[in-house]
Write a protein that holds these residues in place. Structure first.
Motif, PDB file in Angstrom:
ATOM      1  N   LEU A 160      -6.244  -2.976  -3.119  1.00  0.00           N
ATOM      2  CA  LEU A 160      -6.841  -3.851  -4.122  1.00  0.00           C
ATOM      3  C   LEU A 160      -6.464  -3.420  -5.536  1.00  0.00           C
ATOM      4  O   LEU A 160      -6.439  -4.242  -6.450  1.00  0.00           O
ATOM      5  CB  LEU A 160      -8.366  -3.849  -3.965  1.00  0.00           C
ATOM      6  CG  LEU A 160      -9.143  -5.014  -4.588  1.00  0.00           C
ATOM      7  CD1 LEU A 160      -8.672  -6.334  -4.019  1.00  0.00           C
ATOM      8  CD2 LEU A 160     -10.635  -4.835  -4.348  1.00  0.00           C
ATOM      9  N   ALA A 161      -6.158  -2.152  -5.723  1.00  0.00           N
ATOM     10  CA  ALA A 161      -5.747  -1.672  -7.046  1.00  0.00           C
ATOM     11  C   ALA A 161      -4.455  -2.348  -7.491  1.00  0.00           C
ATOM     12  O   ALA A 161      -4.272  -2.638  -8.677  1.00  0.00           O
ATOM     13  CB  ALA A 161      -5.564  -0.155  -7.013  1.00  0.00           C
ATOM     14  N   ALA A 162      -3.568  -2.621  -6.543  1.00  0.00           N
ATOM     15  CA  ALA A 162      -2.304  -3.275  -6.883  1.00  0.00           C
ATOM     16  C   ALA A 162      -2.540  -4.683  -7.407  1.00  0.00           C
ATOM     17  O   ALA A 162      -1.956  -5.093  -8.418  1.00  0.00           O
ATOM     18  CB  ALA A 162      -1.393  -3.317  -5.653  1.00  0.00           C
ATOM     19  N   THR A 163      -3.402  -5.446  -6.746  1.00  0.00           N
ATOM     20  CA  THR A 163      -3.669  -6.813  -7.202  1.00  0.00           C
ATOM     21  C   THR A 163      -4.424  -6.805  -8.526  1.00  0.00           C
ATOM     22  O   THR A 163      -4.260  -7.717  -9.336  1.00  0.00           O
ATOM     23  CB  THR A 163      -4.472  -7.605  -6.151  1.00  0.00           C
ATOM     24  OG1 THR A 163      -5.766  -7.015  -5.963  1.00  0.00           O
ATOM     25  CG2 THR A 163      -3.735  -7.628  -4.820  1.00  0.00           C
ATOM     26  N   MET A 164      -5.225  -5.780  -8.772  1.00  0.00           N
ATOM     27  CA  MET A 164      -5.925  -5.679 -10.060  1.00  0.00           C
ATOM     28  C   MET A 164      -4.922  -5.507 -11.195  1.00  0.00           C
ATOM     29  O   MET A 164      -5.029  -6.150 -12.244  1.00  0.00           O
ATOM     30  CB  MET A 164      -6.903  -4.503 -10.044  1.00  0.00           C
ATOM     31  CG  MET A 164      -8.154  -4.733  -9.227  1.00  0.00           C
ATOM     32  SD  MET A 164      -9.234  -3.276  -9.260  1.00  0.00           S
ATOM     33  CE  MET A 164     -10.637  -3.880  -8.313  1.00  0.00           C
TER      34      MET A 164
END
Length: 239
Positions: free
Chosen positions: A177-181
């Motif tokens: 999810l950090a990547a999409t953030m």
């Protein structure tokens, strides 16, 4: 987490925004509702053991690839400027009485950092996560993206749907999810930098359209190459 949990979380966030605007401040309802939602959604995902913020290291060239994807999507979204100027007149917003520097800092903090993080927790972490637990990813991705576009309904909703689809696919593909953030924050940040292009469309429609089309065409290879590079590097990391 069941699909109705995701829908309830979305409705709760919309109600929270409405209450913040009506009871506290119309001008600052987004950061107020955003901060509350940030803690609530983070707590909910952590409780359900669905908070996957760093399943892989996100630094160096991997982080730059995420930024590249965000820049590419932001460039692609300039096509909506063309659609907008062809369907409705361009009207520049009146400047606020507040300090321009304060407005700029507030816009970056809210629209380019806080809101994208909250929306990733909600739309990818909770909504897509709840859909994927009950449906196949082939249905969960477009369904969550459609709701994402519906909530952001403007003349640019097809591009919002594309961005939502891309973010959901990357989250499913990487479980990070950090990547999409990072990607979402980058898209929103570069959207804030589009004001000169919008002003150009208001002053010189033809030149503005050509500039927007040029940026859109540049966004295609930037998005594709950055996505390919990101996935290659992400898959090469140890599990």
């Amino acid at each position: 987490m069941k699909p109705y949990h995701g829908i309830l979380a979305l409705i709760s966030y919309l109600v929270l925004q409405f209450l913040a605007a009506g009871l506290i401040s119309v001008e600052h309802y987004e950061p107020i509702a955003g901060v509350i939602a940030l803690f609530v959604f983070g707590w909910l995902l952590r409780k359900k053991r669905m908070l996957r913020l760093s399943s892989r290291d996100l630094k160096g060239s991997l982080l730059l690839s995420c930024v590249g994807i965000g820049i590419g999507l932001a460039l692609l979204s300039k096509l909506t400027f063309v659609v907008g100027v062809l369907t409705q007149p361009v009207v520049l917003e009146q400047s606020s009485a507040a300090s321009p520097a304060f407005l700029w800092v507030e816009s970056i903090a809210t629209k380019a950092v806080l809101i994208p993080i909250v929306e990733e927790l909600l739309f990818r972490g909770i909504l897509f996560g709840s859909f994927a637990s009950s449906f196949s990813y082939k249905l969960a991705i477009p369904l969550s993206a459609a709701i994402f576009a519906l909530v952001h309904y403007t003349v640019s909703w097809p591009m919002v749907f594309l961005i939502g689809t891309m973010l959901a696919w990357i989250y499913w593909r990487t479980d990070n999810l950090a990547a999409t953030m990072v990607i979402h924050c980058t898209v929103n940040f570069f959207a804030l930098l589009s004001l000169p292009l919008y002003a150009l469309l208001a002053v010189n429609r033809t030149l503005g359209i050509l500039a927007a089309l040029g940026l859109f065409l540049a966004g295609i290879p930037v998005t594709c190459l950055s996505t390919k590079r990101f996935l290659q590097k992400h898959d090469a990391l140890p599990a």
